[in-house]
Design a protein around this motif. Sequence first.
Motif, PDB file in Angstrom:
ATOM      1  N   UNK A  30      36.689  18.446 -25.716  1.00 20.49           N
ATOM      2  CA  UNK A  30      37.811  19.467 -25.699  1.00 20.49           C
ATOM      3  C   UNK A  30      38.181  19.544 -24.168  1.00 20.49           C
ATOM      4  N   UNK A  31      37.517  19.380 -23.245  1.00 20.42           N
ATOM      5  CA  UNK A  31      37.757  19.272 -21.899  1.00 20.42           C
ATOM      6  C   UNK A  31      38.878  17.700 -21.519  1.00 20.42           C
ATOM      7  N   UNK A  32      38.448  16.672 -22.264  1.00 26.51           N
ATOM      8  CA  UNK A  32      39.273  15.604 -22.132  1.00 26.51           C
ATOM      9  C   UNK A  32      40.540  15.621 -22.700  1.00 26.51           C
ATOM     10  N   UNK A  33      40.707  16.388 -24.144  1.00 27.71           N
ATOM     11  CA  UNK A  33      41.825  16.624 -24.481  1.00 27.71           C
ATOM     12  C   UNK A  33      42.589  17.557 -23.913  1.00 27.71           C
ATOM     13  N   UNK A  34      42.059  18.454 -23.118  1.00 23.99           N
ATOM     14  CA  UNK A  34      43.047  19.416 -22.308  1.00 23.99           C
ATOM     15  C   UNK A  34      43.472  18.507 -20.957  1.00 23.99           C
ATOM     16  N   UNK A  35      42.806  17.715 -20.393  1.00 20.59           N
ATOM     17  CA  UNK A  35      43.118  16.985 -19.390  1.00 20.59           C
ATOM     18  C   UNK A  35      44.124  15.873 -19.958  1.00 20.59           C
ATOM     19  N   UNK A  36      44.139  15.370 -20.930  1.00 23.38           N
ATOM     20  CA  UNK A  36      45.347  14.437 -21.522  1.00 23.38           C
ATOM     21  C   UNK A  36      46.414  15.116 -21.679  1.00 23.38           C
ATOM     22  N   UNK A  37      46.326  16.528 -22.385  1.00 17.31           N
ATOM     23  CA  UNK A  37      47.493  16.928 -22.735  1.00 17.31           C
ATOM     24  C   UNK A  37      48.108  18.139 -21.854  1.00 17.31           C
ATOM     25  N   UNK A  38      47.533  18.069 -20.580  1.00 17.69           N
ATOM     26  CA  UNK A  38      48.212  18.997 -19.618  1.00 17.69           C
ATOM     27  C   UNK A  38      49.617  18.905 -19.302  1.00 17.69           C
ATOM     28  N   UNK A  39      49.911  17.765 -19.272  1.00 17.05           N
ATOM     29  CA  UNK A  39      51.353  17.161 -18.709  1.00 17.05           C
ATOM     30  C   UNK A  39      52.275  17.919 -19.804  1.00 17.05           C
ATOM     31  N   UNK A  40      51.752  18.205 -20.967  1.00 15.80           N
ATOM     32  CA  UNK A  40      52.711  18.791 -22.197  1.00 15.80           C
ATOM     33  C   UNK A  40      53.151  20.188 -21.673  1.00 15.80           C
ATOM     34  N   UNK A  41      52.338  20.736 -20.808  1.00 13.95           N
ATOM     35  CA  UNK A  41      52.648  22.146 -20.359  1.00 13.95           C
ATOM     36  C   UNK A  41      52.484  23.292 -21.462  1.00 13.95           C
TER      37      UNK A  41
END
Length: 163
Positions: A81-92
Amino acid sequence: MQSSPYQPGPSRPPETSEPARMPGALVFVLVVVAAHALGTVFGGWAVLEENQSKQEHGQDLLVPTGVAWFVALFCWGLAALQVVCVVLARKRRTWVRVVLIVCLAFVAFSTVVGFLGSLAAGAPSLAVFVIAGIDVAALWVVCGERGRHWFSVRSPAPTSPQG
């Protein structure tokens, strides 16, 4: 003669806007979250390994086998879940901020409890104290104005490089 906003004027080429730059503080938070994800994966593996080692040597288990697997799977799920959040953080996306807040609050609380436990044992750990401080600072950034502004779908992108 002035052109009215309602009359078609000369057509302008579409503006090419460069992608918004994420504030440096949020980049730091994402690095911290990625490091925690790596540590969490290792922690889940370590619980299983320690239990297996104790079982092979005829010692009492660290925790029952079912609990060890539950802890390991929980750790690996949290890390994913943390990795998914890091990857998708650019999507705002707003939900990414909420999940980051929950994960960072959980990790910060766990680290602070670990530090207090080391104090109670009479051997305060400077490393755990520093990590707890970094976790609290990361949580502060994500909960604060920079985090709110970046992850808001409706807000305009920050224009300054610092955010």
